[in-house]
Design a protein around this motif. Structure first.
Motif, PDB file in Angstrom:
ATOM      1  N   SER A   1      39.205  34.133  40.079  1.00  0.00           N
ATOM      2  CA  SER A   1      39.482  33.249  41.208  1.00  0.00           C
ATOM      3  C   SER A   1      40.452  32.180  40.747  1.00  0.00           C
ATOM      4  CB  SER A   1      38.195  32.617  41.733  1.00  0.00           C
ATOM      5  OG  SER A   1      37.679  31.740  40.757  1.00  0.00           O
ATOM      6  N   GLY A   2      41.069  31.493  41.698  1.00  0.00           N
ATOM      7  CA  GLY A   2      41.998  30.446  41.301  1.00  0.00           C
ATOM      8  C   GLY A   2      43.143  30.249  42.276  1.00  0.00           C
ATOM      9  N   ARG A   3      43.332  31.213  43.172  1.00  0.00           N
ATOM     10  CA  ARG A   3      44.432  31.054  44.131  1.00  0.00           C
ATOM     11  C   ARG A   3      43.916  30.863  45.552  1.00  0.00           C
ATOM     12  NH1 ARG A   3      47.846  34.965  40.937  1.00  0.00           N
ATOM     13  NH2 ARG A   3      49.241  33.538  39.866  1.00  0.00           N
ATOM     14  N   GLU A   4      42.596  30.896  45.699  1.00  0.00           N
ATOM     15  CA  GLU A   4      42.053  30.835  47.057  1.00  0.00           C
ATOM     16  C   GLU A   4      41.874  29.380  47.497  1.00  0.00           C
ATOM     17  OE1 GLU A   4      40.347  31.746  44.337  1.00  0.00           O
ATOM     18  OE2 GLU A   4      39.241  29.854  44.291  1.00  0.00           O
ATOM     19  N   TYR A   5      41.706  29.168  48.764  1.00  0.00           N
ATOM     20  CA  TYR A   5      41.372  27.834  49.244  1.00  0.00           C
ATOM     21  C   TYR A   5      40.437  27.962  50.432  1.00  0.00           C
ATOM     22  CZ  TYR A   5      45.135  28.777  52.591  1.00  0.00           C
ATOM     23  OH  TYR A   5      45.932  29.328  53.541  1.00  0.00           O
ATOM     24  N   HIS A   6      39.529  27.024  50.556  1.00  0.00           N
ATOM     25  CA  HIS A   6      38.651  27.040  51.708  1.00  0.00           C
ATOM     26  C   HIS A   6      38.221  25.631  52.100  1.00  0.00           C
ATOM     27  CE1 HIS A   6      35.843  27.535  48.260  1.00  0.00           C
ATOM     28  NE2 HIS A   6      35.180  26.609  48.916  1.00  0.00           N
TER      29      HIS A   6
ATOM     30  N   GLY B   1      42.064  26.416  44.612  1.00  0.00           N
ATOM     31  CA  GLY B   1      42.155  26.922  43.244  1.00  0.00           C
ATOM     32  C   GLY B   1      43.359  26.340  42.529  1.00  0.00           C
ATOM     33  N   SER B   2      43.190  26.002  41.242  1.00  0.00           N
ATOM     34  CA  SER B   2      44.252  25.289  40.523  1.00  0.00           C
ATOM     35  C   SER B   2      45.484  26.160  40.283  1.00  0.00           C
ATOM     36  CB  SER B   2      43.732  24.739  39.200  1.00  0.00           C
ATOM     37  OG  SER B   2      43.343  25.794  38.360  1.00  0.00           O
ATOM     38  N   LEU B   3      45.386  27.472  40.462  1.00  0.00           N
ATOM     39  CA  LEU B   3      46.564  28.327  40.303  1.00  0.00           C
ATOM     40  C   LEU B   3      47.285  28.572  41.616  1.00  0.00           C
ATOM     41  CD1 LEU B   3      45.279  31.027  37.820  1.00  0.00           C
ATOM     42  CD2 LEU B   3      46.847  29.166  37.360  1.00  0.00           C
ATOM     43  N   SER B   4      46.735  28.026  42.672  1.00  0.00           N
ATOM     44  CA  SER B   4      47.380  28.164  43.965  1.00  0.00           C
ATOM     45  C   SER B   4      48.731  27.458  43.919  1.00  0.00           C
ATOM     46  CB  SER B   4      46.487  27.545  45.034  1.00  0.00           C
ATOM     47  OG  SER B   4      47.267  26.988  46.035  1.00  0.00           O
TER      48      SER B   4
ATOM     49  N   GLU C   1      40.360  19.009  46.802  1.00  0.00           N
ATOM     50  CA  GLU C   1      39.681  19.047  45.513  1.00  0.00           C
ATOM     51  C   GLU C   1      40.161  20.307  44.778  1.00  0.00           C
ATOM     52  OE1 GLU C   1      35.066  18.663  44.662  1.00  0.00           O
ATOM     53  OE2 GLU C   1      35.698  20.724  44.876  1.00  0.00           O
ATOM     54  N   TRP C   2      40.752  20.104  43.603  1.00  0.00           N
ATOM     55  CA  TRP C   2      41.261  21.242  42.837  1.00  0.00           C
ATOM     56  C   TRP C   2      40.131  21.834  42.008  1.00  0.00           C
ATOM     57  CZ3 TRP C   2      45.945  22.866  44.179  1.00  0.00           C
ATOM     58  CH2 TRP C   2      46.780  21.963  44.844  1.00  0.00           C
ATOM     59  N   VAL C   3      39.961  23.115  42.090  1.00  0.00           N
ATOM     60  CA  VAL C   3      38.897  23.742  41.308  1.00  0.00           C
ATOM     61  C   VAL C   3      39.518  24.631  40.231  1.00  0.00           C
ATOM     62  CG1 VAL C   3      37.147  23.647  43.112  1.00  0.00           C
ATOM     63  CG2 VAL C   3      38.684  25.592  43.014  1.00  0.00           C
TER      64      VAL C   3
ATOM     65  N   PHE D   1      35.966  32.956  31.831  1.00  0.00           N
ATOM     66  CA  PHE D   1      36.088  31.542  31.453  1.00  0.00           C
ATOM     67  C   PHE D   1      36.996  30.817  32.420  1.00  0.00           C
ATOM     68  CE2 PHE D   1      40.274  31.941  29.445  1.00  0.00           C
ATOM     69  CZ  PHE D   1      40.331  33.304  29.213  1.00  0.00           C
ATOM     70  N   ALA D   2      36.746  29.505  32.540  1.00  0.00           N
ATOM     71  CA  ALA D   2      37.475  28.686  33.505  1.00  0.00           C
ATOM     72  C   ALA D   2      38.616  27.952  32.821  1.00  0.00           C
ATOM     73  CB  ALA D   2      36.533  27.671  34.151  1.00  0.00           C
ATOM     74  N   ILE D   3      39.732  27.818  33.506  1.00  0.00           N
ATOM     75  CA  ILE D   3      40.829  26.993  33.007  1.00  0.00           C
ATOM     76  C   ILE D   3      41.195  26.002  34.095  1.00  0.00           C
ATOM     77  CG2 ILE D   3      41.813  28.682  31.425  1.00  0.00           C
ATOM     78  CD1 ILE D   3      43.927  29.174  33.721  1.00  0.00           C
ATOM     79  N   ASP D   4      41.543  24.785  33.678  1.00  0.00           N
ATOM     80  CA  ASP D   4      41.930  23.833  34.714  1.00  0.00           C
ATOM     81  C   ASP D   4      43.435  23.605  34.698  1.00  0.00           C
ATOM     82  OD1 ASP D   4      42.044  22.460  32.398  1.00  0.00           O
ATOM     83  OD2 ASP D   4      40.556  20.940  32.936  1.00  0.00           O
ATOM     84  N   LYS D   5      44.161  24.572  34.168  1.00  0.00           N
ATOM     85  CA  LYS D   5      45.613  24.461  34.121  1.00  0.00           C
ATOM     86  C   LYS D   5      46.229  25.087  35.356  1.00  0.00           C
ATOM     87  CE  LYS D   5      45.788  24.718  29.139  1.00  0.00           C
ATOM     88  NZ  LYS D   5      46.352  25.405  27.987  1.00  0.00           N
ATOM     89  N   THR D   6      47.499  24.811  35.540  1.00  0.00           N
ATOM     90  CA  THR D   6      48.191  25.400  36.675  1.00  0.00           C
ATOM     91  C   THR D   6      49.039  26.591  36.239  1.00  0.00           C
ATOM     92  OG1 THR D   6      49.947  23.800  36.370  1.00  0.00           O
ATOM     93  CG2 THR D   6      48.258  23.279  38.005  1.00  0.00           C
ATOM     94  N   ARG D   7      49.124  26.819  34.937  1.00  0.00           N
ATOM     95  CA  ARG D   7      49.887  27.960  34.430  1.00  0.00           C
ATOM     96  C   ARG D   7      49.034  28.783  33.484  1.00  0.00           C
ATOM     97  NH1 ARG D   7      55.439  27.506  34.695  1.00  0.00           N
ATOM     98  NH2 ARG D   7      56.098  25.625  35.762  1.00  0.00           N
ATOM     99  N   LEU D   8      49.403  30.041  33.353  1.00  0.00           N
ATOM    100  CA  LEU D   8      48.646  30.930  32.481  1.00  0.00           C
ATOM    101  C   LEU D   8      49.277  31.039  31.094  1.00  0.00           C
ATOM    102  CD1 LEU D   8      47.859  33.773  35.028  1.00  0.00           C
ATOM    103  CD2 LEU D   8      46.341  31.981  34.225  1.00  0.00           C
TER     104      LEU D   8
END
Ligand SMILES: [Zn+2]
Length: 110
Positions: free
Chosen positions: A98-103, A28-31, A59-61, A74-81
């Motif tokens: 979602s945005g902080r998870e990874y798998h 997730g891009s906020l990770s 792969e950043w989602v 809605f989706a954001i592809d930024k790393t900050r809010l």
């Protein structure tokens, strides 16, 4: 990272893998993970295991937010809010869907 490695090692054992070459991760891009740091840490953890030397392919989602005012997702592809507002109603209060998870996505092995 430790959990990723144990999944990889368990999966490899199940499929009688000799060597893991690469591991595809979706993050997730906020990770707060960083690709370079992940690879270094993984190299350290995986030393002496079947996954030693495997390359991480990250792969950043986009993160998904839910507006607290109107409920729109809605989706954001930024790393900050910072500075984000809802595309539907313009409010700036969100919860994170979602945005902080990874798998693990896939694995290259022999
Ligand atoms: Zn809204």
């Amino acid at each position: 990272m430790q959990s990723i490695l144990s999944i990889v090692v368990r999966h490899a054992a199940m499929h009688h893998v000799k060597k893991v070459h690469a591991i595809g991760l979706s993050v997730g891009s906020l990770s707060d993970l960083e690709e370079e740091w992940m690879q270094k840490y993984f190299n350290h953890l995986s030393a002496g295991t079947i996954a030693e030397g495997a390359r991480l392919k990250v792969e950043w989602v986009p993160a998904v937010l839910s507006c607290e005012a109107c409920g729109k997702h809605f989706a954001i592809d930024k790393t900050r809010l910072d500075g984000i507002s809802c595309p539907a109603c313009g409010q700036k209060k969100f919860s994170l869907v979602s945005g902080r998870e990874y798998h693990i996505k896939d694995m290259e092995a022999e």
